[in-house]
Every structure is written in C-alpha cells, then in structure tokens.
Design an enzyme around this catalytic site. Structure first.
Site, PDB file in Angstrom:
ATOM      1  N   ASN A 166       0.856  -1.189   0.000  1.00  0.00           N
ATOM      2  CA  ASN A 166       0.000   0.000   0.000  1.00  0.00           C
ATOM      3  C   ASN A 166       0.889   1.234   0.000  1.00  0.00           C
ATOM      4  OD1 ASN A 166      -2.905  -1.010   0.372  1.00  0.00           O
ATOM      5  ND2 ASN A 166      -1.714  -2.176   1.878  1.00  0.00           N
ATOM      6  N   GLU A 167       1.149   1.719  -1.198  1.00  0.00           N
ATOM      7  CA  GLU A 167       2.056   2.846  -1.390  1.00  0.00           C
ATOM      8  C   GLU A 167       1.358   4.151  -1.003  1.00  0.00           C
ATOM      9  OE1 GLU A 167       5.021   2.264  -1.827  1.00  0.00           O
ATOM     10  OE2 GLU A 167       5.487   0.913  -3.486  1.00  0.00           O
ATOM     11  N   PRO A 168       2.127   5.253  -0.881  1.00  0.00           N
ATOM     12  CA  PRO A 168       1.512   6.552  -0.614  1.00  0.00           C
ATOM     13  C   PRO A 168       0.292   6.793  -1.514  1.00  0.00           C
ATOM     14  CG  PRO A 168       3.883   6.757  -0.574  1.00  0.00           C
ATOM     15  CD  PRO A 168       3.591   5.336  -0.945  1.00  0.00           C
ATOM     16  N   THR A 185      10.228   2.054  -3.902  1.00  0.00           N
ATOM     17  CA  THR A 185      10.045   0.621  -3.656  1.00  0.00           C
ATOM     18  C   THR A 185      10.704  -0.204  -4.757  1.00  0.00           C
ATOM     19  OG1 THR A 185       7.965   1.080  -2.543  1.00  0.00           O
ATOM     20  CG2 THR A 185       8.272  -1.166  -3.370  1.00  0.00           C
TER      21      THR A 185
END
Ligand code: GLP
Length: 272
Positions: A166-168, A185
């Site tokens: 769950n990236e920014p 990432t």
C-alpha cells in the site's frame, strides 16, 4: 557500550499515538518475542479446537520469526495444522517458482519446514490474467472473512511508509487490489531482481482496511534505513501520504524494533 549494560537496558517498552513500541537488543530477540506470541496464540486456539488465522509478510524483516517458528516446530512440538495463512502481497506478474516470488519465499522460509496444510495457505496469485485480478481480489477478501478474519497480522515497513504494497495515496478504506509500485520501492527491490528494469511495476496487495481489520498487528523494523519512516509513522499526523500512519487508529498494534530503527524516536518522551 558493554554487553552487560545492554542486557539491563533492553527491552524498552513505550506507547505513543496508540502504537506500542518495543526496542530490543537486536532483531533476533525481537523475532523471538513475535514468534512466541504467535506460538502461544496457535496453541491456545488448538486447545480450544479452533483455527488460528495469521496474516503473513515477506521481505528480510520477518525471516527471523519464521526461523524461530520452524525451530519451535522441530524442537518444541509446535504444530501449525490449525493455522490458516493469508499473505499480504505478491508482485504482478510473477511466476510462483521465480526467485523473487513471494510464493517461493514463503515455501522456502516457512511452509516447507512446518506442518501447515497447503489448503490453508493463501497468497495473492501473480499468474492470473489481468482482467481476472479484480475477481481474485474480491475472493481473497471473502476468504479472509470466511476464515473469521485475521487474528494476528505480521508487517514490515517500506521506506515509502507502505505496509504490504500500500504505497503513498492508499487510503484507510482500501481493500485487496492491484497497485502501481512506487519508484522508491522498485529501486529498493532492484538488487533482488538483478536490475531496476526487471522489477515489476505492479503488485496485488491486501488493502489498508484489510490490514486494520486484523485483531492484532505486529510490525517489525530493523536497521538505520528504517529509522526515518518509523519516526514519521509514529510521530507524524495520520495521512494517506504515509499509509503506515493509519496504524495509529488500530487498537492493538505494536512495533518491534532494534536500536537502529528506533534511533529517531525520543522514547523517554513518549506518553499514552
Ligand atoms: C516489500 C514488501 C513489504 C515489506 C517491505 C520491506 O515491499 N512487500 O511487505 O514490508 O518490502 O522489506 P524488508 O523487510 O526486506 O525491508
């Protein structure tokens, strides 16, 4: 500092912004504490004739926990036959036998060495056709619900503040879905993939909400390179720019760290 002084100092326990914080002498002591908590839960459930649902993570961080669970299985009669597992994420696309596959990682680092039943293991599938991913993700959520929800979720943390993948900009209401990987990432994964150009651009991950629905969350962070993101996660405002900050809203979350990862936290000033 001499070893004997360290022994008196650790572990350090504190709480800040609703997050339990535990600092250990080293990663291996932290891993042992997490593995013992898991083993206790698994045994309690087994004596009650019930399953134990674990949310599992990959990466270098949880490897010590898996090593310890394997040791307990071998030396202390720990059985994982009542355990149901759901892994956080998988690269997309990804063949299960590829060196970087999280399926392969889990088999090699845990499942091949314990008595967990293969039908109880769930890992997002990196081989399905793109048009089927939505349905796969809906089914993944349904399977977690049908298992009774996750009892204990293990987490690492990415330098972007991601949990799972769950990236920014992943909000608190996100569920299992396909995501685009952040460039930080992908860069961090480049070495494992023998070059940035080989790192997939996508992944399938449990959402922030899926993670927050777990009864207990245990996040581990080791090394100086995690200290900045740990500090922002624990001390910063809750924001979708750092999805890990949503953990502040969970009632039973603990970060288990070594000194280096906790080095930017002013633990003497933490309060309830
Ligand atoms: C990957 C995984 C995350 C993990 C992170 C940190 O991005 N999808 O779940 O927490 O890496 O990895 P490491 O533990 O190797 O630092």
């Amino acid at each position: 500092m001499p070893e004997s002084t360290n022994q008196h100092r650790y572990p350090i326990h504190a709480i800040h912004a609703g997050i339990g914080l535990s600092v250990f002498k080293n990663a291996s002591e932290a891993s042992q504490v997490v593995a013992t908590e898991i083993a206790t839960l698994v045994r309690e459930r087994a004596s009650a004739g019930k399953p134990c649902v674990l949310g599992l993570a990959t990466g270098s961080t949880p490897m010590g926990v898996y090593r310890e669970l394997i040791r307990m299985h071998r030396d202390e009669n720990l059985s994982l036959r009542n355990v149901v597992t759901f892994n956080l994420d998988e690269y997309f696309p990804m063949a299960p036998d590829a060196a970087q596959s999280y399926v392969r990682f889990m088999n090699e680092n845990l499942f091949d060495h314990v008595d967990v039943l293969s039908e109880n293991v769930h890992i997002p599938d990196g081989t399905i056709a793109e048009e089927s991913v939505g349905k796969f993700c809906d089914d993944y959520e349904s399977k977690i619900a049908a298992a009774g929800g996750i009892d204990l979720q293990l987490l690492g943390i990415g330098r972007t503040g991601h949990i799972g993948f769950n990236e920014p900009r992943s909000d608190a209401d996100t569920v299992t879905r396909m995501v685009v990987l952040n460039s930080v990432t992908r860069n961090d994964a480049a070495e494992n993939f023998d070059g940035l150009e080989n790192v997939p651009h996508h992944a399938v991950t449990m959402g922030v909400q899926t993670i927050l629905n777990a009864q207990r969350i245990r996040l581990m962070a080791y090394g100086e390179h995690k200290s900045a993101i740990v500090e922002r996660t624990v001390c910063g405002d809750i924001t979708e720019s750092i999805p890990a900050t949503f953990l502040q809203q969970h009632g039973d979350v603990r970060f288990l760290m070594d000194d280096a990862a906790a080095s930017k936290l002013n633990l003497s000033n933490t309060s309830k």
